[in-house]
Design a protein around this motif. Structure first.
Motif, PDB file in Angstrom:
ATOM      1  N   THR A 222      -4.678   9.279   1.105  1.00 19.37           N
ATOM      2  CA  THR A 222      -3.777   9.084  -0.034  1.00 19.37           C
ATOM      3  C   THR A 222      -3.394   7.618  -0.200  1.00 19.37           C
ATOM      4  N   VAL A 223      -3.291   6.899   0.922  1.00 14.61           N
ATOM      5  CA  VAL A 223      -3.015   5.462   0.829  1.00 14.61           C
ATOM      6  C   VAL A 223      -4.186   4.747   0.162  1.00 14.61           C
ATOM      7  N   LEU A 224      -5.396   5.102   0.559  1.00 15.34           N
ATOM      8  CA  LEU A 224      -6.577   4.519  -0.079  1.00 15.34           C
ATOM      9  C   LEU A 224      -6.617   4.841  -1.569  1.00 15.34           C
ATOM     10  N   ALA A 225      -6.257   6.074  -1.923  1.00 21.43           N
ATOM     11  CA  ALA A 225      -6.323   6.499  -3.324  1.00 21.43           C
ATOM     12  C   ALA A 225      -5.279   5.804  -4.187  1.00 21.43           C
ATOM     13  N   THR A 226      -4.219   5.262  -3.575  1.00 23.54           N
ATOM     14  CA  THR A 226      -3.194   4.553  -4.334  1.00 23.54           C
ATOM     15  C   THR A 226      -3.782   3.332  -5.047  1.00 23.54           C
ATOM     16  N   TYR A 227      -4.898   2.862  -4.549  1.00 22.27           N
ATOM     17  CA  TYR A 227      -5.618   1.744  -5.188  1.00 22.27           C
ATOM     18  C   TYR A 227      -5.906   2.028  -6.661  1.00 22.27           C
ATOM     19  N   ARG A 228      -6.058   3.298  -7.014  1.00 20.21           N
ATOM     20  CA  ARG A 228      -6.507   3.658  -8.360  1.00 20.21           C
ATOM     21  C   ARG A 228      -5.381   4.040  -9.317  1.00 20.21           C
ATOM     22  N   VAL A 229      -4.129   4.146  -8.860  1.00 19.70           N
ATOM     23  CA  VAL A 229      -3.076   4.690  -9.716  1.00 19.70           C
ATOM     24  C   VAL A 229      -2.794   3.772 -10.906  1.00 19.70           C
ATOM     25  N   GLU A 230      -2.506   4.397 -12.033  1.00 12.75           N
ATOM     26  CA  GLU A 230      -2.191   3.655 -13.255  1.00 12.75           C
ATOM     27  C   GLU A 230      -0.851   4.078 -13.844  1.00 12.75           C
ATOM     28  N   SER A 231      -0.385   5.294 -13.508  1.00 13.73           N
ATOM     29  CA  SER A 231       0.868   5.796 -14.075  1.00 13.73           C
ATOM     30  C   SER A 231       1.806   6.244 -12.965  1.00 13.73           C
ATOM     31  N   GLU A 232       3.078   6.368 -13.310  1.00 16.93           N
ATOM     32  CA  GLU A 232       4.067   6.837 -12.339  1.00 16.93           C
ATOM     33  C   GLU A 232       3.722   8.242 -11.851  1.00 16.93           C
TER      34      GLU A 232
ATOM     35  N   ALA B 263       8.848   7.710  -5.175  1.00 14.40           N
ATOM     36  CA  ALA B 263       7.650   8.319  -4.605  1.00 14.40           C
ATOM     37  C   ALA B 263       7.720   8.356  -3.089  1.00 14.40           C
ATOM     38  N   VAL B 264       8.365   7.344  -2.498  1.00 19.69           N
ATOM     39  CA  VAL B 264       8.580   7.351  -1.050  1.00 19.69           C
ATOM     40  C   VAL B 264       9.481   8.527  -0.669  1.00 19.69           C
ATOM     41  N   THR B 265      10.492   8.770  -1.496  1.00 23.32           N
ATOM     42  CA  THR B 265      11.387   9.905  -1.271  1.00 23.32           C
ATOM     43  C   THR B 265      10.635  11.226  -1.372  1.00 23.32           C
ATOM     44  N   VAL B 266       9.807  11.364  -2.395  1.00 20.89           N
ATOM     45  CA  VAL B 266       9.014  12.588  -2.554  1.00 20.89           C
ATOM     46  C   VAL B 266       8.108  12.790  -1.344  1.00 20.89           C
ATOM     47  N   ARG B 267       7.484  11.720  -0.876  1.00 21.73           N
ATOM     48  CA  ARG B 267       6.592  11.786   0.284  1.00 21.73           C
ATOM     49  C   ARG B 267       7.330  12.359   1.498  1.00 21.73           C
TER      50      ARG B 267
ATOM     51  N   GLU C 141       0.756   9.629 -11.539  1.00 24.34           N
ATOM     52  CA  GLU C 141      -0.328   9.542 -10.556  1.00 24.34           C
ATOM     53  C   GLU C 141       0.198   9.077  -9.206  1.00 24.34           C
ATOM     54  N   PHE C 142       1.085   8.096  -9.228  1.00 23.86           N
ATOM     55  CA  PHE C 142       1.651   7.570  -7.980  1.00 23.86           C
ATOM     56  C   PHE C 142       2.462   8.638  -7.259  1.00 23.86           C
ATOM     57  N   PHE C 143       3.259   9.394  -8.008  1.00 24.03           N
ATOM     58  CA  PHE C 143       4.050  10.461  -7.402  1.00 24.03           C
ATOM     59  C   PHE C 143       3.153  11.543  -6.817  1.00 24.03           C
ATOM     60  N   LEU C 144       2.073  11.872  -7.517  1.00 26.77           N
ATOM     61  CA  LEU C 144       1.170  12.926  -7.051  1.00 26.77           C
ATOM     62  C   LEU C 144       0.405  12.487  -5.806  1.00 26.77           C
ATOM     63  N   VAL C 145      -0.217  11.302  -5.878  1.00 21.90           N
ATOM     64  CA  VAL C 145      -1.088  10.843  -4.791  1.00 21.90           C
ATOM     65  C   VAL C 145      -0.268  10.385  -3.590  1.00 21.90           C
ATOM     66  N   PHE C 146       0.593   9.392  -3.799  1.00 23.99           N
ATOM     67  CA  PHE C 146       1.346   8.815  -2.684  1.00 23.99           C
ATOM     68  C   PHE C 146       2.484   9.730  -2.249  1.00 23.99           C
ATOM     69  N   GLY C 147       3.131  10.380  -3.222  1.00 23.44           N
ATOM     70  CA  GLY C 147       4.298  11.192  -2.896  1.00 23.44           C
ATOM     71  C   GLY C 147       3.954  12.571  -2.364  1.00 23.44           C
ATOM     72  N   ILE C 148       3.343  13.408  -3.192  1.00 26.22           N
ATOM     73  CA  ILE C 148       3.114  14.804  -2.815  1.00 26.22           C
ATOM     74  C   ILE C 148       1.983  14.943  -1.794  1.00 26.22           C
ATOM     75  N   LEU C 149       0.791  14.443  -2.141  1.00 28.92           N
ATOM     76  CA  LEU C 149      -0.327  14.565  -1.202  1.00 28.92           C
ATOM     77  C   LEU C 149      -0.078  13.747   0.061  1.00 28.92           C
TER      78      LEU C 149
END
Length: 394
Positions: A68-78, A29-33, A80-88
């Protein structure tokens, strides 16, 4: 702004334990970001050259990145993490990590450009000294989810609010580069006219532009891949988590000292020559981890930081040196995808090699080879640039 990158190492183990994800999934996800940010770079690079462009872009992208960093608090699946932390998150961080030292500070300083960038980029090594221990403590006390919330709040305070003070270039407020006044202002204006002044179209037609992109892309692989994996690399070598985090904090201290030293040198030597020396240093220092045993291995962090911390700060100065200040935002925006993509791939590649082979050895060898090839490409750029200047003089 660099907090999510410099602290991801302390989030890996607790997120793995809690969610059952692999290391390559988390660091992927860091790579996607990074890749998303690099692809968006050319779309906004030219905007940084406009009056108010640096301020508006930094504030808006900072708000999205912090969100997006704040929203990472809510992630439950990979996913979601890729979408929120990575793409957005990638869209949000497109300006935050390069607008200052890549497209703004070089416009304000010519004669003392190296020292100015060294000072501006002090925030990154301070982050490596302070944030890993801070967030390790938050994770121990309240869990990794609350740690992401704290990081988002700090991002708004430290990465967004100061952006309101940015001015794209001194001419926008009636000033001159290097703070020159009176006779010095006349000399500074004359010096600015003597600098190269290429448009984006002229830059991309130059062979040096592409050789430099190759060199910076190769050099950017280890400058991201190694730091993001240092904490798990140390713990896998039998070092306790507390000692590993402390060792990573020393990375920031040597990063600070390295910026001062290399920034001073850049004021007196060409940026390409200094990057070439840094490439040689990185090639020699990266494999030293194979010769260190026990807790002594944490010395590896400050050793590589002395080179990596400076390389990541100064490599973008080549564009101002070769192509001038006038269209710097557009040029750096067009160049950014090459180095940013490889930089983003670094953390994932090291984690993937670990997941594949059960060891970081292959990753360290890969990073050493990238340093070596980058050094060769920089030497090629210096030769090509000299030949071009000789031709133009003739």
């Amino acid at each position: 702004a660099t907090g999510p990158f410099w602290t991801i190492g302390v989030f890996v183990a607790p997120m793995q334990h809690d969610l059952g994800w692999s290391r390559s999934a988390i660091l992927g996800a860091v790579t996607v970001r990074g890749i998303v940010a690099s692809l968006a770079g050319p779309l906004v690079g030219g905007y940084l050259d406009r009056p108010g462009g640096a301020r508006n872009a930094t504030v808006l992208s900072g708000l999205l990145s912090a969100g997006t960093v704040l929203a990472t608090y809510r992630v439950e699946s990979e996913l979601e993490f890729f979408l929120v932390f990575g793409i957005l998150g990638g869209i949000g961080s497109v300006i935050q990590n390069s607008a200052l030292y890549g497209a703004t500070v070089p416009k304000w300083f010519v004669r003392r450009r190296g020292s100015a960038v060294a000072l501006v980029t002090m925030g990154s090594p301070v982050a490596t000294m302070v944030l890993p221990s801070l967030f390790a403590g938050v994770i121990d006390a309240d869990g990794w989810r609350m740690a992401w919330v704290v990081m988002g709040a700090l991002s708004i305070l430290l990465a967004v609010l100061p952006g309101f003070l940015l001015v794209s270039q001194p001419e926008d407020v009636g000033l001159h580069p290097d703070g020159a006044t009176g006779r010095d202002a006349t000399a500074a204006a004359a010096g600015s006219r003597r600098e190269p002044s290429a448009t984006l179209a002229q830059a991309v037609r130059s062979p040096v532009f592409w050789i430099l992109n190759l060199a910076l892309a190769l050099g950017s692989l280890p400058v991201a891949g190694l730091p993001a994996n240092l904490v798990p690399l140390f713990t896998d070598r039998g070092i306790g988590r507390e000692v590993a985090v402390l060792g990573f904090s020393t990375y920031g201290l040597l990063g600070l000292l390295g910026r001062v030293f290399w920034g001073y040198l850049i004021n007196r030597r060409s940026i390409t020559a200094v990057l070439l020396i840094l490439g040689v240093y990185g090639t020699a220092a990266t494999p030293l981890i194979f010769f260190m045993e026990g807790d002594i291995a944490v010395i590896y962090a400050p050793l590589i930081a002395f080179g990596i911390g400076s390389y990541v700060s100064f490599n973008q100065l080549v564009w101002a040196s070769y192509f001038g200040r006038e269209h710097l935002g557009a040029i750096t925006g067009a160049a950014r995808p090459f180095a940013s993509v490889t930089s983003s791939l670094g953390p994932f590649l090291m984690a993937w090699l670990f997941d594949t082979w059960g060891s970081y050895d292959a990753g360290v060898h890969l990073m050493t080879g990238a340093w070596l090839l980058s050094t060769v490409a920089l030497a090629w750029a210096m030769t090509t640039g000299k030949r071009r200047m000789t031709s133009e003089t003739s």
